[in-house]
Design an enzyme around this catalytic site. Sequence first.
Site, mmCIF file in Angstrom:
data_model
loop_
_atom_site.group_PDB
_atom_site.id
_atom_site.type_symbol
_atom_site.label_atom_id
_atom_site.label_comp_id
_atom_site.label_asym_id
_atom_site.label_seq_id
_atom_site.Cartn_x
_atom_site.Cartn_y
_atom_site.Cartn_z
ATOM 1 N N SER A 121 -57.719 -86.441 6.665
ATOM 2 C CA SER A 121 -57.425 -85.079 7.079
ATOM 3 C C SER A 121 -58.657 -84.198 6.813
ATOM 4 C CB SER A 121 -56.170 -84.565 6.368
ATOM 5 O OG SER A 121 -55.728 -83.362 6.941
ATOM 6 N N ASP A 172 -49.676 -88.942 14.839
ATOM 7 C CA ASP A 172 -49.937 -87.881 13.864
ATOM 8 C C ASP A 172 -49.572 -86.539 14.486
ATOM 9 O OD1 ASP A 172 -51.066 -86.046 12.057
ATOM 10 O OD2 ASP A 172 -52.627 -87.459 11.472
ATOM 11 N N HIS A 178 -43.343 -104.725 14.484
ATOM 12 C CA HIS A 178 -43.542 -106.149 14.695
ATOM 13 C C HIS A 178 -42.583 -106.933 13.824
ATOM 14 C CE1 HIS A 178 -47.353 -106.153 17.046
ATOM 15 N NE2 HIS A 178 -47.434 -104.938 16.544
#
Length: 672
Positions: free
Chosen positions: A530, A608, A640
């Site tokens: 970030s 995000d 998965h």
Amino acid sequence: MDPKICPADPDFIGFINNNDIWVTSIKTGEERRLTFCHTGAENPAEDPRSAGVASFVTQEEFDRFTGYWWSPETTTESDGGKTLRILYEEVDESEVEIIHVPSPALEERKTDAYRYPRAGSKNPKITLKLTEIKTDADGRIVNSQEKELPVAFSCLFPGAEYITRAGWTKDGRYAWAAMMDRRQQRLQLVLLPPELFIPAQQDQSSRQQSLEALADAVQPFIIYQETSNIWINVHDIFHPFIQSSDDEITFITVNESKTGFCHLYRITSVLERRGHHHFKCPIKEEVTLTSGEWEVLANHGAKIWVDESAKLVYFQGTKDSPLEHHLYVVSYESPGDIVRLTKPGFSHSCSVSQTFDMFVSHYSSLSSAPCVHIFKLIGSDTDPLHKEPQFWASMMEPAGFPFDYTPPEIFSFTGKSGFELFGMLYKPNHLLPGRKHPTVIFVYGGPQVQLVNNSYKGVKYLRLSTLASLGYVVLVIDGRGSCQRGLRFEGAVKDKMGQVEIEDQVEGLNYVAEKYKFLDLSRVAIHGWSYGGFLSLMGLIHKPDVFKVAIAGAPVTLWTAYDTGYTERYLDTPEKNQKGYEDCSVALHVNKLPNEPNRLLILHGFLDENVHFFHTNFLVSQLIRAGKPYNLQVYPNERHSIRCPESGEHYEITLLHFLQQNLLTGSKVTAE
């Protein structure tokens, strides 16, 4: 969403359904819709209004996650019925830009639409309203009525862009709100009499009669105002006392701008009616309760606890050290001694009981795992300020750790700026005389965050310990721009993010290299997420001779694409600070990045919703245009199925979790 029991009558519960406020009765089982903002349209462009729901920026940047507040008191009618009141914020996002982000169901190749105000663009329109619920003597809902301010919110409070906090005074005589301007340099505390609100569904004649009846008899009161030439950090500290006089109100709040450090004040304001648009009240008395070059903790949910019988206020702060949080108590009637109640050598997060005779502390240190203990305050009632805390019970004891954990060491140095800077050093597990080790600087570096303190790092920063076990030196440095050090320290990044932060990181690196001699300054990486991802890129752009590798996680690469509430607090609007935006938008400076391969790794999650994937997408397009090498790892968060070779069982986990399990445990798993 957001259910709340009515404090004045716990038979009623409010909640949010489809962006509107509803109420249900436990006694009768009936439900009633109170507001009618949601139209049911699937397209967000056609359904931009909400009631009682905080907007994205309000939640993300101001830590307010609700938009409605029950009054703590009811009005009893002559027929035995009651009137319940809810103050709420109505939000209109019709002028806020719509953006599209990938849907969680990636295989469907769809996008979700969101309202997202980018820096410099329009914010939602906001207003405060009231809904009144009438019940009969048996508790059945008779009717409800929506009430609104007599004039538009923007006319009543010009310049107020954000409602950061709201609620009611204890006796329900006033609703209150904390409002901020767009640059977040002025905060106003406002009292709103319920009588100020008029019925929303009125014809023009009835509305005019309501306005004439109000005249100057009822008005809002601006009971306190704080201004700053840097910015004002949103806080949660406002304790109004029950009024002893109709003409004034006393309350406890904090102010950071007055001295540059966040401290407690007891304020008495005179409730004067001064005519149209003159709502600011004179201050009768302002008493300083705490002072000094340290901080009272006031944001991120920090609270105070006011014992009105003993005239004491309990609060958390950094009086003993900027690296430790402690619980303190001071008299608000005759302030003087500030008494620490928690054990030094640890950092504490506390909560005080409603009877003020006990407190619970969740505490730890760099070398001690967290525990939760309850303490009883023992002593004389004639001297309540100096009661001694005694251990009473344990709620959680430190758990054993499955491997040898070596805590980091804290160091400090005085930078060229004149400030003392603090850092943490993780030494490699196997130091050999004369051997130079590669170094990783883990960075956040932005406002409102402090990484370096005397609290346990064994879980949250396990990755850093892992790097040390693999032979790396790991450094964490809180430079200028980080919090808990005063407004001047944090405000060093105003209008120029990404500059002083990198200077402090490099100074800290050189200090440690000179002191310990085992750092290989030719092999230094900088890594963060970030804001830390943004600084990792800035480090490689401005100091490519210092940082050989940058690993940038979810970086902000173009500040005009980030939200208004955060970006404009620190950079102003793009229109007023074009140079500042250009200087700190890394995607506009890719020509300064190294030409050698394997020096830049970018990490980002497709989904995000804070730092959108657009930032990495735009950066990569600029890198390709400039012919600059880079590596990219995208986390689509696809699910998965994996099989455990030991048990043969299959598990559904995200791709990110799959990678973490492999890297951290070394288990052999087969992707199906």
